[in-house]
Design a protein around this motif. Structure first.
Motif, short mmCIF file in Angstrom:
data_model
loop_
_atom_site.label_atom_id
_atom_site.label_comp_id
_atom_site.label_asym_id
_atom_site.label_seq_id
_atom_site.Cartn_x
_atom_site.Cartn_y
_atom_site.Cartn_z
N ASP A 85 23.77 117.56 -95.77
CA ASP A 85 22.39 117.98 -96.57
C ASP A 85 22.64 117.95 -97.91
OD1 ASP A 85 24.47 119.91 -97.48
OD2 ASP A 85 22.87 121.84 -96.85
N GLY A 86 23.94 116.73 -98.30
CA GLY A 86 24.11 116.72 -100.06
C GLY A 86 23.90 118.59 -100.20
N LYS A 87 24.56 119.19 -100.28
CA LYS A 87 24.99 120.16 -100.57
C LYS A 87 26.43 120.88 -100.49
CE LYS A 87 20.56 122.06 -100.93
NZ LYS A 87 19.40 123.44 -100.76
N ALA A 88 27.63 121.61 -101.35
CA ALA A 88 28.62 122.55 -100.74
C ALA A 88 28.50 123.49 -100.23
CB ALA A 88 29.02 122.74 -102.07
N ASP A 89 29.01 123.72 -98.72
CA ASP A 89 28.09 125.11 -98.34
C ASP A 89 29.74 125.71 -98.59
OD1 ASP A 89 26.96 123.71 -95.89
OD2 ASP A 89 28.73 123.09 -95.35
N LEU A 90 28.92 126.88 -98.65
CA LEU A 90 29.24 128.82 -98.93
C LEU A 90 28.86 129.22 -97.84
CD1 LEU A 90 29.98 130.71 -100.96
CD2 LEU A 90 27.84 131.41 -102.05
N THR A 91 29.90 130.34 -97.61
CA THR A 91 30.06 130.94 -96.57
C THR A 91 29.54 132.21 -97.03
OG1 THR A 91 31.98 129.61 -95.04
CG2 THR A 91 31.71 131.99 -94.67
N THR A 126 22.01 136.14 -103.88
CA THR A 126 20.79 135.35 -103.74
C THR A 126 20.37 135.15 -105.46
OG1 THR A 126 19.95 135.85 -101.35
CG2 THR A 126 18.89 135.54 -103.78
N HIS A 127 20.57 136.38 -106.13
CA HIS A 127 20.74 136.39 -107.52
C HIS A 127 21.32 135.92 -108.69
CE1 HIS A 127 20.30 138.50 -111.45
NE2 HIS A 127 21.78 138.50 -111.97
N HIS A 128 22.70 135.77 -107.98
CA HIS A 128 23.49 134.65 -108.44
C HIS A 128 23.05 133.07 -108.67
CE1 HIS A 128 27.37 136.97 -108.88
NE2 HIS A 128 26.59 136.61 -109.34
N PHE A 129 22.02 132.84 -107.11
CA PHE A 129 22.06 131.59 -106.91
C PHE A 129 20.75 130.78 -108.20
CE2 PHE A 129 24.31 130.69 -103.79
CZ PHE A 129 24.13 129.56 -103.15
N ASP A 130 19.67 132.08 -108.46
CA ASP A 130 18.67 132.56 -109.24
C ASP A 130 19.24 131.94 -110.88
OD1 ASP A 130 16.97 132.12 -107.21
OD2 ASP A 130 16.57 134.82 -107.41
N VAL A 131 19.68 132.67 -111.20
CA VAL A 131 20.15 132.76 -113.06
C VAL A 131 21.32 131.48 -113.15
CG1 VAL A 131 19.95 135.34 -112.69
CG2 VAL A 131 21.43 134.48 -112.23
N ASP A 176 21.30 128.76 -111.51
CA ASP A 176 20.56 127.88 -110.74
C ASP A 176 21.07 126.44 -109.77
OD1 ASP A 176 18.55 126.09 -111.03
OD2 ASP A 176 19.20 124.68 -112.86
N LEU A 177 21.67 127.29 -108.25
CA LEU A 177 22.49 126.62 -107.42
C LEU A 177 21.70 126.15 -106.72
CD1 LEU A 177 25.33 129.43 -107.93
CD2 LEU A 177 24.76 127.51 -108.94
N ASP A 178 20.50 126.81 -106.39
CA ASP A 178 19.73 125.89 -105.21
C ASP A 178 19.78 124.78 -104.05
OD1 ASP A 178 18.66 129.25 -104.25
OD2 ASP A 178 17.29 128.73 -105.71
N ASP A 179 19.16 123.95 -105.31
CA ASP A 179 19.89 122.29 -105.21
C ASP A 179 21.14 122.00 -105.14
OD1 ASP A 179 17.31 122.29 -105.90
OD2 ASP A 179 17.13 122.13 -107.80
N HIS A 180 22.46 123.12 -105.46
CA HIS A 180 23.35 122.39 -104.98
C HIS A 180 24.56 122.96 -103.94
CE1 HIS A 180 22.39 120.74 -109.34
NE2 HIS A 180 22.32 121.83 -109.31
N ILE A 181 24.17 124.42 -103.91
CA ILE A 181 24.87 124.97 -102.88
C ILE A 181 24.05 125.77 -102.00
CG2 ILE A 181 26.60 126.79 -102.43
CD1 ILE A 181 27.19 127.02 -105.46
#
Length: 357
Positions: free
Chosen positions: A166-172, A185-190, A192-197
């Motif tokens: 899907d073009g993103k790194a997979d995180l368990t 979820t907070h980390h993804f926001d602050v 800016d990881l949504d497009d990458h992980i």
């Protein structure tokens, strides 16, 4: 005349010695006070009601402390399994006496108002044992020079860790509703990881089993975990995997009180020292009712001294993951640990017995 003087001097000396012997009693050595007898079972006649948390990674330490109290003579009932808020309410009211599953400062906000008058945190089951964070397969962290979550924004890293194309790194990651899921979820926001992980939020044990299978096949893996846990018993930090940093410490509001504990030093298998974990690192501690502690100094002393190496907890948790998870198995694991650490165990018991005098 000379003869009379000699007689008078002799009489005077005799009178002096006589007076002294009448007025001064002979000195006698003080007898040594008898040594106080150490009571082998100071808890005899006392019934104790422990509790334990609902997560099985904490069952081992509960079984060990219960075994110790039994050796001290206490009649220890089977533990009540309670959710955190219910335990803290129950121990404040005296409905249960203690548990070994306190995580501080993480649990501080779950303690009822006024509980500090009724409840005491004692000793350290595992100081800084409640570690949480992100890990990456070591060989891939070294290959791609991965030090923090920001490195997953690099195209070559995303491609290497993308298992579903899907073009993103997979995180368990964590299932919805878990406390760690909210922090991730907070980390993804602050950061800016949504497009990458891509965070995988399915059942954690099944997702980690899949990650382990991929690791054993030589594929890169990237996962969240906490300690103690079987995950880092199977995937050993420093050998198989490494802890990585968050880019910078940006706590959620609920983490503000523990912000200084989101960076931690001397973590085995970390890519840096200190490590910016991004999660509040907690001490695992015994929590007990104050009245119980005041009435039972031997139990309190044992709680203060009891401590475990994180590696020992992880090793036992791994046995549970491999199928040795019945209560009988856990009790056997506890007895095996005691046998392997008998000298230390006996020193704790001896100190607890002496505390009763």
């Amino acid at each position: 005349m000379k003869k009379i003087l000699v007689i008078l001097v002799a009489l005077a000396l005799a009178m002096t010695v006589g007076c002294k012997s009448e007025t001064e009693a002979p000195k006698q050595e003080k007898a040594a006070a008898p040594a106080e007898k150490v009571v082998a079972k100071p808890g005899e006649g006392v019934t104790v009601q422990p509790a334990r948390a609902t997560w099985d990674t904490g069952y081992f330490q509960e079984a060990l402390v219960r075994a110790g109290l039994k050796e001290l003579g206490y009649d220890v009932k089977e533990p009540k399994e309670l959710q955190n808020p219910l335990f803290y309410q129950s121990v404040m009211l005296g409905d249960v006496d203690y548990w070994t599953n306190g995580w501080f400062p993480n649990h501080t906000s779950q303690m009822p108002k006024g509980s500090e008058d009724k409840v005491e945190i004692v000793g350290y089951v595992a100081k800084a044992g409640g570690l949480q964070g992100y890990l990456v397969s070591k060989k891939d962290a070294e290959k791609f020079n991965i030090k923090s979550l920001d490195d997953f924004k690099r195209p070559e890293v995303k491609e290497a860790f993308d298992a579903n194309d899907d073009g993103k790194a997979d995180l368990t990651a964590c299932p919805p509703g878990w406390g760690c899921e909210k922090v991730i979820t907070h980390h993804f926001d602050v950061y800016d990881l949504d497009d990458h992980i891509n965070p995988i939020k399915a059942g954690y044990s099944a997702s980690m089993a899949d990650a382990l299978a991929r690791f054993n096949s030589g594929e890169p893996i990237f996962f969240y975990t906490w300690a103690p846990n079987w995950t880092i018993g199977k995937l050993k930090p420093g050998k198989d995997v490494v802890w990585i940093n968050v880019p910078e410490i940006k706590p959620k509001e609920s983490q503000m009180a523990g912000e200084d504990r989101m960076t931690v030093s001397a973590i085995e298998g970390a890519v840096s020292d200190p490590l910016k974990a991004g999660f509040v690192v907690s001490d695992i501690q015994v929590v007990a009712n104050k009245d119980f502690l005041n009435s039972n100094p031997s139990a309190k002393k044992f709680f203060k001294l009891f401590n475990l190496q994180l590696a020992d907890i992880n090793e036992q948790n791994t046995k549970m993951q491999d199928g040795e998870k019945s209560q009988a198995d856990i009790e056997r694991h506890a007895q095996e640990w005691i046998a392997a650490n008998q000298e230390k165990w006996n020193s704790w018991l001896d100190a607890a017995r002496n505390a009763a005098n």
